[in-house]
Structures are given as structure tokens and as C-alpha cells.
Design a protein around this motif. Structure first.
Motif, PDB file in Angstrom:
ATOM      1  N   THR A 334      43.624  34.517  37.024  1.00 16.72           N
ATOM      2  CA  THR A 334      42.516  35.045  37.846  1.00 16.72           C
ATOM      3  C   THR A 334      42.572  34.472  39.267  1.00 16.72           C
ATOM      4  OG1 THR A 334      41.095  33.408  36.792  1.00 16.72           O
ATOM      5  CG2 THR A 334      40.838  35.673  36.052  1.00 16.72           C
ATOM      6  N   ASP A 335      43.069  33.235  39.412  1.00 18.60           N
ATOM      7  CA  ASP A 335      43.305  32.702  40.779  1.00 18.60           C
ATOM      8  C   ASP A 335      44.299  33.602  41.501  1.00 18.60           C
ATOM      9  OD1 ASP A 335      41.703  30.473  40.343  1.00 18.60           O
ATOM     10  OD2 ASP A 335      43.385  29.183  39.765  1.00 18.60           O
ATOM     11  N   VAL A 337      44.794  36.723  41.121  1.00 19.54           N
ATOM     12  CA  VAL A 337      44.125  37.952  41.566  1.00 19.54           C
ATOM     13  C   VAL A 337      43.364  37.680  42.862  1.00 19.54           C
ATOM     14  CG1 VAL A 337      42.368  39.676  41.001  1.00 19.54           C
ATOM     15  CG2 VAL A 337      43.956  38.867  39.235  1.00 19.54           C
ATOM     16  N   ARG A 338      42.726  36.522  42.907  1.00 18.51           N
ATOM     17  CA  ARG A 338      41.978  36.180  44.132  1.00 18.51           C
ATOM     18  C   ARG A 338      42.928  36.000  45.315  1.00 18.51           C
ATOM     19  NH1 ARG A 338      38.434  31.229  43.423  1.00 18.51           N
ATOM     20  NH2 ARG A 338      37.791  31.930  45.481  1.00 18.51           N
ATOM     21  N   VAL A 339      44.102  35.378  45.062  1.00 17.11           N
ATOM     22  CA  VAL A 339      45.088  35.214  46.145  1.00 17.11           C
ATOM     23  C   VAL A 339      45.519  36.589  46.662  1.00 17.11           C
ATOM     24  CG1 VAL A 339      47.424  34.429  46.714  1.00 17.11           C
ATOM     25  CG2 VAL A 339      45.933  32.975  45.323  1.00 17.11           C
ATOM     26  N   LEU A 340      45.637  37.525  45.727  1.00 15.83           N
ATOM     27  CA  LEU A 340      46.058  38.884  46.106  1.00 15.83           C
ATOM     28  C   LEU A 340      45.052  39.571  47.021  1.00 15.83           C
ATOM     29  CD1 LEU A 340      47.317  40.616  42.838  1.00 15.83           C
ATOM     30  CD2 LEU A 340      48.613  40.356  44.952  1.00 15.83           C
ATOM     31  N   THR A 341      43.767  39.309  46.753  1.00 18.81           N
ATOM     32  CA  THR A 341      42.752  40.141  47.399  1.00 18.81           C
ATOM     33  C   THR A 341      41.851  39.429  48.406  1.00 18.81           C
ATOM     34  OG1 THR A 341      41.322  39.690  45.502  1.00 18.81           O
ATOM     35  CG2 THR A 341      42.560  41.743  45.451  1.00 18.81           C
ATOM     36  N   GLU A 342      41.600  38.125  48.230  1.00 22.58           N
ATOM     37  CA  GLU A 342      40.546  37.499  49.019  1.00 22.58           C
ATOM     38  C   GLU A 342      40.900  36.963  50.408  1.00 22.58           C
ATOM     39  OE1 GLU A 342      38.106  34.736  46.857  1.00 22.58           O
ATOM     40  OE2 GLU A 342      37.920  36.113  45.168  1.00 22.58           O
ATOM     41  N   LEU A 369      45.426  44.644  39.070  1.00 20.16           N
ATOM     42  CA  LEU A 369      45.474  43.350  39.760  1.00 20.16           C
ATOM     43  C   LEU A 369      45.669  42.215  38.753  1.00 20.16           C
ATOM     44  CD1 LEU A 369      42.627  43.886  42.390  1.00 20.16           C
ATOM     45  CD2 LEU A 369      45.092  43.855  42.817  1.00 20.16           C
ATOM     46  N   LEU A 370      44.934  42.308  37.644  1.00 18.54           N
ATOM     47  CA  LEU A 370      45.038  41.258  36.635  1.00 18.54           C
ATOM     48  C   LEU A 370      46.441  41.231  36.032  1.00 18.54           C
ATOM     49  CD1 LEU A 370      43.381  39.048  35.391  1.00 18.54           C
ATOM     50  CD2 LEU A 370      42.712  40.614  33.564  1.00 18.54           C
ATOM     51  N   GLU A 371      46.998  42.406  35.844  1.00 17.39           N
ATOM     52  CA  GLU A 371      48.343  42.503  35.272  1.00 17.39           C
ATOM     53  C   GLU A 371      49.367  41.892  36.243  1.00 17.39           C
ATOM     54  OE1 GLU A 371      48.544  43.417  32.146  1.00 17.39           O
ATOM     55  OE2 GLU A 371      50.672  42.878  32.247  1.00 17.39           O
TER      56      GLU A 371
END
Ligand code: ATP
Ligand code: MG
Length: 440
Positions: A334-335, A337-342, A369-371
Motif C-alpha cells: 500500500t506504500d 500505491v501511495r508512492v505511485l499516486t501521492e 494500482l494495488l496490483e
């Protein structure tokens, strides 16, 4: 006397070789002749020297408190709470000393000298070590230079000697030594300087590792090092000595206040930590093979001690000069995913912008994103893997879509990431443009 040829006193060109000669009266009588060319060059050199001096008086950024530094870091670096806090405190304490007058007064009153807090930053690959300090340097607006430890050699050997890092820093400071003095040098891959076989090995010096560690000692602690001026502008400023010889002007760079950050993934330290922890637990009652704790990477990087680092092969003198020690930890999916988007310039934002340029709305579902996060997690390169995963996913579309004006949107789902489906493409009605209109 009437037909004596007048010459420029600087370049000795005759009056008929220059546009004009200016006569400047000398205080002691007589005059000095300067041609328009020399005059221009002198004015330019003066100008450059003035600019050089003025830069030193550029206003510094007001120093933010640790909480504010951490808040800034939060915008750029995901997770890593502990490392962000430790770094915020270390940076705050380091740059506090920049207010010399105040620091000196306090030091005198308290009878201590506040020493700088160089930092040792450990953590697996792709967890944000470099990113953390890029953000710090951007926030403080101080020059920042990333050196690669694997390229460093001891003076006298082929490769970059440790002082080349100062030239890099000076370049990052636009050639201004005043600014460079408060810069940050980030030595990446620091762990690769470890002695080949750790603390046990002795009796020989290896050039690539321990030798470099030795030569870093003085630099990190603080010393005056001569560096050629003008590195930032490509050329070097030359001074002509009284004897007529030309020498490069050297700036003395004082490294006392340069903040050194030694960062590395310390691959293999797992065994050292494992051995130490399980050795001590075996000493307890009832300890046996089955009670052996299995450490995951998060445990390992949270548990590293000074002893482990020495065992790994960093010499004690150097470790002693890196009083602040902190670690980044592996990112969870989940981190990822955050790196991808935030972050402000996150990968997803960047790709969406690239496709928006061709009027295409690029969409990633939450599942997708999770995948991607999971996939990145399964690779050894940490968040570094994210970019190549997304690049690979979009490859079929990045090439063709820009030439297809009918594509309105591309949606990436989890199945697309798993390679089981193609992305969903929606199209807009094609508007036929006649050749006349098209060439307008
Ligand atoms: N915690 C994080 N938050 C935001 N971005 C991150 C984070 N970790 C890594 N990244 C992204 O991944 C890439 C690599 O990160 P970085 O260079 O900081 O890794 P590193 O820890 O220095 O790894 P290495 O040991 O391989 O040098 C960068 O593009 C960065 O933006
Ligand atoms: Mg790095």
C-alpha cells in the motif's frame, strides 16, 4: 617624439591595431594607456568578481523547526516516519549553527562546542534514501551533490579521489564557495566501501574500500581543501602572478559545515544482525533452534546497531564521525500505491500528463494500482521497480495512441497489470477534416 607609436600598456597593441586608447592620468604623474579591448575585459572581470562576492550575501532561507521540516518531507517521501523525524532533527541541529552569532553566544554560555551531525542512512534499495535528501536540499535551497562511493578511490589511484566531491558541490553552488560551505554531500552506495571481510580482516589495505574510508575521515570531520574556482562555468578563473605565470585561482573550501550523508543498502547485513540477535537469545533459558526468531527486512533495518556496522566492515573512526544513524524501511504494497499516486511529481501524475498531451485520459483503477504495488513489492529494487512496471504496461499504447486521434481514454485494470487482458479503450467520433482545412 612626434611619430612615436603609442601602445596599450596592458596588451602592447599599437594604436593603429585598436579602436582607441584611453589615457588615464597616474597620481605620481604621467599616464597609463589602455585600449578599448583591455578596458572591456577588465570591466567584465570586475563585474564577474563582484557577482561572485554578491552571491555570498544572498539571503538564507529561515530555518524551519523539525516539525515543519517533517511536514515538508511528507509531501515528497511516503512512509519512513522514523527516518523523516530523525533527519528533520539532525538537519535542524546542523543548520542552527549557521546563525554564527547566536550559536557562538550559546556555546560560550553553555561551555560546549556544538559539533555537526553527519548522518549515516541505511535502508533497502528504492525506499527513499536519496529522495529524502533531495527534498531537504530543495527545501533549504542549499547546494546538493550526490557522489557514488563505488567510483571513489584513494588519492593517487585511477578514479575520482574524495576531493572531487567538493568540486561537484561547488558546481552545485554555482561556483560560490560561501554557499558550498553549507551544502550537503550525499555519498551513495557507502556500504560498498566496507572492508572486504569485515572487522576480522586485517593486515592488508584494500584500495577500493578501506583506503577510501581512511581518506574520507578528514574531509568529513572538517578541513580546508583547495578547489579550482569557476568549475560551474566551464572555465577556470586564472590569476597572473607577479612573475607573469598563470595559475588557476583556488578557492579554499572549508568542509567544517558541509553536511555529509553516507547512505547505503548494506546488503548482507541481515546475516550479521541475525547472528547477533539469535546468539544473545540462545544464552537465555530454554533457548533452542525452534525459538530462533526469523527476522524480516523491517526487523533487520530497525535493529541495526553500531556493532553490526563495524562487523560489516566500516572502520570505527569513520563510524564515529557519523553520529546520527537512521534507517528507511521496506515499503509495503500500500506504500507502493501511495508512492505511485501521492507525491507532487508521482509516476501516475506524470504518465497522465504525457497522455493528456495527446488528448487521452489515462485511468488506473484502484485494483490496478494495488496490483502494480504488489508486483513492485515482489522485486528487489523497491519503489524503483514502479516506473519500469508502468512503462512496460503502457508500452503498447505509448507507441500507437498518439497517432490515433479517436482514442478518448485508456483504462488500466488489475487484469491488465496481470497480463490477462488489454486495456479498455474508449473512442470519440472521428471528425473528418478536409485536406484544405487541415493545411489551413
Ligand atoms: N518512500 C518513498 N516515497 C516516495 N518516493 C519514493 C520512496 N521511496 C522510493 N521512492 C521513489 O523511488 C525512486 C528511487 O528512490 P531513491 O532513489 O530514494 O531510493 P534509495 O533508497 O536511494 O535506493 P538505492 O539504495 O538503490 O540508492 C525515486 O524515484 C523515488 O521517487
Ligand atoms: Mg539512492
Amino acid at each position: 617624439m612626434a611619430n612615436e607609436i603609442l601602445r596599450c600598456n596592458v596588451c602592447h597593441r599599437a594604436s593603429n591595431e585598436v579602436r582607441n586608447l584611453i589615457a588615464a592620468p597616474l597620481k605620481q604623474g604621467g599616464e597609463v594607456l589602455i585600449c578599448d579591448r583591455c578596458n572591456g575585459e577588465i570591466a567584465e572581470a570586475m563585474e564577474a568578481e563582484n557577482r561572485h562576492r554578491q552571491k555570498a550575501t544572498v539571503k538564507e532561507e529561515p530555518l524551519r523547526k523539525p516539525r515543519e521540516i517533517k511536514a515538508f518531507l511528507d509531501q515528497h517521501v511516503i512512509a519512513q516516519e522514523r527516518a523523516k523525524q530523525d533527519v528533520a532533527v539532525a538537519v535542524y541541529n546542523h543548520f542552527k549553527r549557521r546563525d554564527r552569532a547566536r550559536a557562538a553566544k550559546i556555546e560560550k554560555a553553555e561551555g560546549v562546542e556544538i559539533q555537526k551531525s553527519n548522518i549515516m542512512l541505511l535502508g533497502p534499495s528504492g525506499t527513499g534514501k536519496t529522495e529524502l535528501f533531495r527534498a531537504i536540499a530543495r527545501m533549504l535551497k542549499v547546494p546538493f551533490y550526490v557522489a557514488d562511493a563505488t567510483r571513489l578511490t584513494q588519492a593517487g589511484y585511477v578514479g575520482d579521489d574524495v576531493e572531487s566531491m567538493l568540486q561537484g558541490l561547488l558546481q552545485a553552488a554555482n561556483g560560490d564557495p560561501e554557499k558550498a560551505q553549507w551544502g550537503i554531500i550525499f555519498i551513495d552506495e557507502f556500504d560498498k566501501l566496507a572492508r572486504k571481510s569485515g572487522r576480522g580482516a586485517s593486515g592488508y589495505r584494500d584500495v577500493s574500500g578501506e583506503g577510501v574510508q581512511q581518506s574520507l575521515l578528514k574531509l568529513i570531520e572538517g578541513s580546508m581543501v583547495p578547489v579550482p574556482r569557476g568549475m560551474g562555468k566551464g572555465g577556470t578563473v586564472i590569476t597572473i602572478g607577479a612573475d607573469g605565470t598563470a595559475k588557476p585561482s583556488l578557492d579554499m573550501l572549508d568542509t567544517t559545515n558541509v553536511l555529509f550523508v553516507c547512505a547505503g543498502s548494506f546488503d548482507g547485513i541481515q546475516e550479521t544482525v541475525d547472528r547477533r540477535i539469535n546468539k544473545s537469545s540462545r544464552l537465555g533459558f530454554g533457548a533452542n533452534e525452534s525459538t530462533k526468531r526469523k527476522l524480516d527486512l523491517t526487523d533487520v533495518y530497525s535493529a541495526i546497531t553500531e556493532e553490526d556496522i563495524l562487523d560489516f566492515g566500516i572502520i570505527p573512526e569513520l563510524l564515529g564521525r557519523l553520529p546520527v544513524r537512521t534507517s528507511t524501511l521496506p515499503l509495503t504494497d500500500t506504500d507502493m500505491v501511495r508512492v505511485l499516486t501521492e507525491p507532487k511529481h508521482s509516476i501516475i501524475k506524470q504518465f497522465r500528463a504525457l497522455f493528456a498531451y495527446d488528448n487521452i485520459d489515462l485511468v488506473f483503477t484502484d485494483d490496478a494500482l494495488l496490483e502494480i504495488g504488489r508486483l513492485a513489492k515482489s522485486r528487489p529494487t523497491g519503489a524503483r521497480a514502479l516506473r519500469s512496471i508502468v512503462e512496460d504496461l503502457l508500452r503498447p499504447y505509448s507507441f500507437d495512441a498518439p497517432s490515433d486521434a479517436t482514442i478518448a481514454s485508456i483504462t488500466v485494470t488489475a487484469d491488465v497489470v496481470k497480463g490477462e487482458k488489454a486495456a479498455e479503450v474508449t473512442r470519440r467520433p472521428l471528425i473528418v477534416v478536409t485536406p484544405a482545412e487541415a493545411t489551413g
